[in-house]
Design a protein around this motif. Structure first.
Motif, PDB file in Angstrom:
ATOM      1  N   LEU A 198      -5.674  50.245 -17.552  1.00 54.74           N
ATOM      2  CA  LEU A 198      -6.623  50.240 -16.437  1.00 54.74           C
ATOM      3  C   LEU A 198      -7.635  51.380 -16.546  1.00 54.74           C
ATOM      4  O   LEU A 198      -8.643  51.372 -15.851  1.00 54.74           O
ATOM      5  N   GLY A 199      -7.335  52.361 -17.381  1.00 51.34           N
ATOM      6  CA  GLY A 199      -8.202  53.532 -17.475  1.00 51.34           C
ATOM      7  C   GLY A 199      -7.929  54.553 -16.384  1.00 51.34           C
ATOM      8  O   GLY A 199      -8.564  55.598 -16.327  1.00 51.34           O
ATOM      9  N   THR A 200      -6.966  54.242 -15.498  1.00 55.57           N
ATOM     10  CA  THR A 200      -6.687  55.154 -14.385  1.00 55.57           C
ATOM     11  C   THR A 200      -6.047  56.454 -14.865  1.00 55.57           C
ATOM     12  O   THR A 200      -6.027  57.426 -14.118  1.00 55.57           O
TER      13      THR A 200
ATOM     14  N   PRO B  17     -12.474  53.534 -13.179  1.00 61.90           N
ATOM     15  CA  PRO B  17     -11.127  52.991 -13.003  1.00 61.90           C
ATOM     16  C   PRO B  17     -10.540  53.316 -11.626  1.00 61.90           C
ATOM     17  O   PRO B  17     -10.749  54.403 -11.099  1.00 61.90           O
TER      18      PRO B  17
END
Lengths: 243, 241
Positions: free
Chosen positions: A79-81, B87
């Motif tokens: 997710l890139g989180t 994100p």
């Protein structure tokens, strides 16, 4: 509230916002129940204790816990989180601890939901509830050990399948290390290794708990096991987070 | 007083190639720095190192005097960062997500609620406050990421493509927002939209193959009688400037 607890709270809510939590809990309860009553011969033994149940829990966790941990860091990467989480002002180890605590609390919830078994033995007989409690503590510690190991593996790879298979394999090493097959083989060939194998065996340590023995040495073993792999997790994450 | 953002000989080597090569610049309060360059030039890598996400191979960066490698938490406290692609956690609601980042930043109770409400007002998110982020359109998701970066009113903002995926009206709103905040902060934005540089930036840096090739005000760049686009193409395609 410490940042680790804020992260843990978010993670735990995340489990229940997706099907992950329900699938995990249902499968765990169905398998634990089925194995206890069939292979475990819960009624036929004629004894009011939870030994049949406890004997299967580490083997269930062997497959279910890696299913939980495989997405721990891989999902954040996908997710890139991870970039968001690790640029918030919290020490990196707190993020590691938070994710671990959430997964551990979740395993605790799954274990707590096996309470009908406990009620059943108390209705049918007069079990030693102290022994049962110590068995549950043992289950929770085994879950914690597998979680810490699985989380570290998850930080290592982007691929969830790789993370799952590796975590199962490594957990199996620690689960089986103390089994007679392994130790007897090592006793005849390399006796020194047999001692080590017995010492690091999660299953051996767990056995004490199911008999109602909570020893400081076993607690220390599980604590250092988790501490070590959480440390590995933090180090690996620091090196591989941006990959 | 030292500049709010100081980047000193920042270098990032991956196996085989150098993504960012000896980049140095400073950004003062009141400056809006437009960070330009072709895809793969090292913009995002530089921003990730500045945000303390990616450890530099050499050199360092400081935010409000705090070194991002040695004092990461202190540096991050003064930073609002919008990562590439904005994100967010898809299953969370907009308020839930903003409250999470706010709590990590140490806000509690009514102050937390005020901060979240203010950040949503700045980015026009009130209409979707209780929706799960995964159900939102691309423009809304981008603004959730932006709201998260603005929540704590940081002195330093690093925004990786803040207007990507927004419609023209939303782009206008975000540019207005950046212009309004500019006097109080040091802002770095990366973008592919050259007109945006003229619209909001007080200074532009063009980066190509990991190196800074131009560092000047957009008006200066255009003075030579060419458009910004011609300057950009000339510098990044390796033709005579």
């Amino acid at each position: 509230m410490a940042p680790a607890l804020i992260v843990a709270r978010r993670e735990l809510a995340g489990y229940f916002a997706t099907p992950v939590a329900y699938v995990f809990i249902v499968i765990f309860l169905v398998l634990a129940g089925a194995l206890t009553f069939t292979l475990g011969n819960f009624f036929g033994r004629g004894q009011a204790d939870l030994i049949p149940f406890f004997s299967f829990v580490p083997w269930l966790f062997l497959f279910l816990v890696p299913a939980l941990t495989m997405r721990l860091w891989a999902e954040e990467r996908r997710l890139g989180t991870i970039e968001l989480l690790l640029t918030l002002p919290l020490p990196q180890w707190q993020a590691v601890a938070g994710k671990f605590l959430a997964a551990w609390a979740f395993c605790g919830i799954a274990l707590a939901l096996t309470f009908p078994l406990w009620i059943t033995v108390n209705v049918l007989g007069a079990p030693d509830n102290g022994v049962i409690l110590s068995g549950y503590v043992g289950c929770l510690l085994v879950a914690g050990a597998y979680l810490a190991l699985g989380a570290a593996v998850s930080a290592l790879t982007k691929n969830q399948v790789v993370a799952f298979v590796l975590a199962v394999a490594l957990c199996f090493v620690f689960a089986a290390a103390g089994s007679p097959v392994v130790t007897e083989f090592l006793d005849t060939r390399i006796p020194q290794l047999a001692e080590i194998a017995r010492a690091v065996s999660v299953a051996d340590r767990f056995g004490g708990f199911t008999r109602g023995v909570i020893s400081a040495r076993d607690i220390l073993f599980f604590a250092s096991f988790m501490g070590f792999f959480l440390f590995v997790n933090a180090v690996v994450l620091d090196h591989r987070k941006a990959d | 007083m030292a500049a709010l953002i100081e980047i000193e000989r920042l270098t990032k080597r991956f196996s085989g190639f150098t993504a960012v090569d000896d980049v140095s610049f400073t950004v003062d309060r009141g400056e809006v720095l437009g960070f330009l360059g072709p895809n793969g030039a090292g913009k995002s890598t530089t921003m990730r190192m500045l945000a303390g996400f990616m450890p530099p191979s050499a050199g360092t960066a400081r935010i409000c005097g705090a070194d991002v490698v040695d004092q990461p938490v202190a540096a991050k406290r003064n930073l609002g960062f919008l990562p590439e692609g904005a994100p967010t956690y898809p299953e969370m609601s907009v308020t839930g997500f903003l409250a999470f980042t706010g709590r990590i930043r140490g806000f509690r109770g009514s102050e937390l609620a005020d901060r979240v409400a203010h950040a949503m007002a700045l980015t026009q998110l009130e209409g979707v406050r209780l929706q799960p982020i995964e159900t939102l359109s691309k423009g809304f998701k981008r603004r959730v990421g932006l709201a998260q970066a603005l929540l704590h009113d940081p002195p330093v903002l690093v925004l990786d493509e803040p207007t990507d995926g927004l419609d023209p009206n939303q782009k206008h709103e975000v540019r207005e927002l950046i212009r309004r905040m500019a006097p109080e902060k040091a802002i770095v934005i990366s973008t592919h939209i050259l007109e945006e540089v003229g619209a909001v930036c007080t200074r532009a840096i063009i980066i190509a193959r990991g190196r800074v090739v131009v560092d000047a005000a957009p008006t200066v760049l255009e003075q030579s009688g060419r458009t910004l686009e011609e300057v950009f193409r000339g510098l990044t395609l390796g033709e005579a400037a």
